[in-house]
Structures are given as structure tokens and as C-alpha cells.
Design a protein around this motif. Structure first.
Motif, short mmCIF file in Angstrom:
data_model
loop_
_atom_site.label_atom_id
_atom_site.label_comp_id
_atom_site.label_asym_id
_atom_site.label_seq_id
_atom_site.Cartn_x
_atom_site.Cartn_y
_atom_site.Cartn_z
N ARG A 1 0.82 -1.27 -0.08
CA ARG A 1 -0.21 -0.07 -0.20
C ARG A 1 0.88 1.23 -0.07
O ARG A 1 0.59 2.33 -0.75
CB ARG A 1 -0.95 0.12 1.16
CG ARG A 1 -1.90 1.20 1.24
CD ARG A 1 -2.54 1.23 2.65
NE ARG A 1 -1.69 1.40 3.84
CZ ARG A 1 -2.26 1.73 5.10
NH1 ARG A 1 -3.79 1.90 5.02
NH2 ARG A 1 -1.47 2.04 5.86
N ASP A 2 2.01 1.35 0.91
CA ASP A 2 2.72 2.59 0.92
C ASP A 2 3.64 2.40 -0.50
O ASP A 2 3.90 3.66 -0.67
CB ASP A 2 3.73 2.45 2.10
CG ASP A 2 2.93 2.58 3.47
OD1 ASP A 2 1.69 3.16 3.20
OD2 ASP A 2 3.57 2.05 4.55
N ALA B 1 1.33 4.17 -3.02
CA ALA B 1 1.12 5.67 -2.74
C ALA B 1 2.40 6.34 -2.86
O ALA B 1 2.37 7.61 -3.51
CB ALA B 1 0.80 5.85 -1.01
N GLY C 1 2.41 6.90 -6.44
CA GLY C 1 1.50 7.91 -6.96
C GLY C 1 1.95 9.37 -6.70
O GLY C 1 2.23 10.28 -7.30
N ALA C 2 2.99 9.44 -5.38
CA ALA C 2 3.50 10.67 -5.13
C ALA C 2 4.53 11.03 -6.14
O ALA C 2 4.59 12.26 -6.36
CB ALA C 2 3.99 10.71 -3.69
N ALA D 1 -0.81 17.63 -4.24
CA ALA D 1 -0.90 15.98 -4.12
C ALA D 1 0.32 15.39 -3.78
O ALA D 1 -0.01 14.32 -2.92
CB ALA D 1 -1.26 15.59 -5.46
N TYR D 2 1.48 15.95 -4.21
CA TYR D 2 2.75 15.01 -3.73
C TYR D 2 2.77 15.41 -2.16
O TYR D 2 3.37 14.55 -1.33
CB TYR D 2 3.80 16.00 -4.44
CG TYR D 2 5.10 15.76 -3.96
CD1 TYR D 2 5.72 14.45 -3.81
CD2 TYR D 2 6.00 16.66 -3.45
CE1 TYR D 2 7.02 14.24 -3.41
CE2 TYR D 2 7.04 16.93 -2.87
CZ TYR D 2 7.90 15.63 -2.89
OH TYR D 2 8.96 15.43 -2.56
N THR E 1 0.32 13.10 -0.11
CA THR E 1 0.74 12.04 -0.16
C THR E 1 1.83 11.68 0.62
O THR E 1 1.84 10.62 1.47
CB THR E 1 0.98 11.20 -1.59
OG1 THR E 1 -0.20 11.52 -2.34
CG2 THR E 1 1.17 10.06 -1.75
N SER F 1 0.83 11.57 4.33
CA SER F 1 0.37 10.22 4.65
C SER F 1 1.25 9.10 4.97
O SER F 1 1.31 8.37 5.70
CB SER F 1 -0.95 9.82 3.78
OG SER F 1 -1.60 8.54 4.09
N VAL F 2 2.13 8.76 3.93
CA VAL F 2 3.01 7.62 3.76
C VAL F 2 4.04 7.92 5.07
O VAL F 2 4.62 7.07 5.81
CB VAL F 2 3.76 7.79 2.45
CG1 VAL F 2 4.69 6.41 2.56
CG2 VAL F 2 2.50 7.31 1.43
N TYR G 1 11.63 6.39 1.78
CA TYR G 1 10.47 6.77 1.02
C TYR G 1 10.97 7.82 -0.05
O TYR G 1 10.37 7.75 -1.30
CB TYR G 1 9.84 7.76 2.21
CG TYR G 1 8.77 8.62 1.51
CD1 TYR G 1 7.35 7.91 0.91
CD2 TYR G 1 8.87 10.09 1.26
CE1 TYR G 1 6.42 8.59 0.30
CE2 TYR G 1 7.82 10.68 0.72
CZ TYR G 1 6.64 10.21 0.14
OH TYR G 1 5.61 11.04 -0.42
N SER H 1 0.82 19.38 7.47
CA SER H 1 1.07 19.65 5.88
C SER H 1 0.93 21.14 5.72
O SER H 1 1.59 21.63 4.69
CB SER H 1 0.26 18.65 5.02
OG SER H 1 -0.95 18.65 5.51
#
Length: 293
Positions: free
Chosen positions: A70-71, A74, A77-78, A172-173, A176, A179-180, A189, A247
Motif C-alpha cells: 500500500r505504501d 502511494a 503516486g507521489a 497532491a505530492y 501523499t 500520509s506515507v 521513502y 502539512s
């Protein structure tokens, strides 16, 4: 707030200060380079990966191996969002002034605040909301200068529009990452994010037929400078700060970038800021203080 690297060696706000100084050099380095926008973005991110990957493989091998699916998704996506941010913003600098482009691309707090409320269930305090509003008002004032200066930018509407697209994708970056980063350590990361970002930029650059080789040494030094300054000391420190700060605070602090970039553009590019730019910069700094204090 407990995070995988919550023992911060320095104050998170001090780290943000370093990051703002580093990212303020980005627009200048981009302007100095004569390479296509996607090529500049690709090598900036690729060299950043090259600098950080050995650290990840030597000191964070176990953390890399245990990132959940899941991470990873994500983080991927980032990375795509970051690639879209770089592609749109670097191209923006070809059409409008540094002050307008960097200011508009940092309108991301508006989108971050809405996204954090809708997706991350973060409450934006009244003080932070006021700070964001003040800072955005200052950014709007700075943007007026682009239309008051005749001949100041070749295609300001296109450049400014691309900068706003860069702001949306940057939001969006950031969201994300927020969250991660509560579950994944910094270096693993960012290596995943930057690797995906570089791959996405490479695909688009090759698809457009942009040359990847044949550049003089000066260009390669500029690519490396983008990686070391805005990449490692800028975006990587920002990702570190996301583990310790809200954030919205991180995003509004980055509104200091337009001020720093405008000052650098004055001395290094000969772009003289208008009165609205100077006044807007002061208002932006006031908004940062209100939000982050």
C-alpha cells in the motif's frame, strides 16, 4: 506525533528554513540551463536518486524491504505527481517571470488545506487559515507585476497557467507524503518517490524526442546543482519535516521560496521586481509568520 524517524536532530522549523533557502535556487538554475524542460527535470531527479540510493541501500536496506504494498503504491503516486509538478513548472519558467512562476506554483497551500481536510481528516486551525489567506493575498499582489511590466514575459498567461498546474500537483505530492511518512522512514521513502518520478519524466522526454545526451559540461553541472541544492537540501528536507509538522504548515512555509527566488533573480538574472512584487513578498512573509508561529 510518533514517526519512524521522530527523533529530530534539529528543529523542524529550522529544517524548513534550510529547505526554503535551497529550493529558492531552483528557478535560477533552471533558467540558466538551455536544455529542454523535461530533460532538466529528469536529470535533476535522477542525480538526486544517485546521491541518496547508496545511503538507502547501506543504512536502510531493511526498511526498504519492509515497505508495504500500500505504501509503495502511494509513494509511486507521489512520484508521478512530483513528475507532473516538475514538468509543468519547469516549462512555466520558459514563458513567464521567475517571480510570477515561483509565486503561483506555491499557491499549493490552498489545495493542501482542502485536501488535508477531505482526505487526511486534518483540521486547519483558524490561525493557520488566516496565515494561508494572508500569504495567498501577497502572492496575488506579486502576480500583478507580471501584467504591469511590458515585455517582462513572453507568454505570461501560458506560463502562469502551467505554474498553477504545478501547484495542484505539488499539493497532491505533499498530501501523499504526509500520509506515507507517518509509517515510512525518510530516505527509503524519497528514494522510491524520486525513482518513480525520474522514470515518469524519462518516458515522457523520450516520447517527445528530447535529446538525453550531447550537452556541454556546464549543463551537467547545472543538473547536478539542481539535485544537490533544491533536490537533497530542499525537497528531501521537506519530506523529513512532513514527519514532524502539519502539512499545511510545511506548505505555507514554502511560500518563502518566491521571495528568495525573486531576490536571486534580481541579482543573477537582472529581473527587477516591481513595487507589487516587493509589497507582495512582504505580505507573503507575514502570512508565513502567522501560520507557523
Amino acid at each position: 506525533m510518533s514517526t519512524p524517524d521522530s527523533d529530530a536532530p534539529i528543529s523542524p522549523l529550522a529544517g524548513l528554513g534550510i529547505a526554503v533557502l535551497a529550493v529558492s535556487t531552483s528557478a535560477i538554475l533552471v533558467r540558466w540551463s538551455a536544455a529542454p524542460s523535461l530533460v532538466k527535470a529528469f536529470y535533476r531527479v535522477l542525480f538526486t536518486v544517485a546521491l541518496l540510493a547508496p545511503v538507502a541501500l547501506v543504512r536502510h536496506r531493511d526498511a526498504l524491504a519492509t515497505i508495504s504494498g500500500r505504501d509503495l503504491l502511494a509513494a509511486g503516486g507521489a512520484g508521478v505527481a512530483l513528475a507532473a509538478h516538475f514538468a509543468s513548472w519547469f516549462e512555466s519558467l520558459n514563458h513567464t517571470t521567475v517571480a510570477a512562476s515561483v509565486t503561483l506554483v506555491q499557491s499549493q497551500p490552498l489545495f493542501v488545506a482542502v485536501g488535508a481536510w477531505a482526505v487526511l481528516d486534518e483540521r486547519v486551525s483558524r490561525r493557520t487559515a488566516v496565515g494561508i489567506g494572508v500569504a495567498l493575498a501577497g502572492m496575488a499582489l506579486m502576480s500583478v507585476s507580471d501584467f504591469l511590466t511590458a515585455g517582462g514575459a513572453p507568454r505570461p498567461l501560458l506560463g502562469n497557467g502551467l505554474a498553477v498546474v504545478g501547484a495542484v500537483t505539488a499539493a497532491a505530492y505533499v498530501l501523499t507524503g504526509r500520509s506515507v511518512r507517518s509509517r515510512v522512514s525518510l530516505v527509503p521513502y524519497v528514494v522510491v518517490v524520486y525513482s518513480v518520478c525520474a522514470a515518469a519524466l524519462l518516458v515522457v522526454a523520450v516520447g517527445r524526442g528530447d535529446p538525453l545526451t550531447g550537452y556541454p559540461p556546464r549543463e551537467w553541472l547545472l543538473f547536478l546543482g539542481m539535485a544537490v541544492g533544491p533536490g537533497v537540501f530542499g525537497h528531501t528536507v521537506i519530506n523529513w519535516a512532513l514527519a514532524h509538522l502539519e502539512s499545511s504548515v510545511v506548505s505555507v512555509s514554502l511560500l518563502g521560496e518566491p521571495v528568495g527566488s525573486t531576490i536571486l533573480a534580481l541579482f543573477l538574472l537582472g529581473e527587477i521586481p516591481t513595487l507589487p512584487t516587493v509589497l507582495g513578498g512582504a505580505v507573503v512573509l507575514g502570512g508565513i509568520y502567522v501560520s507557523a508561529s
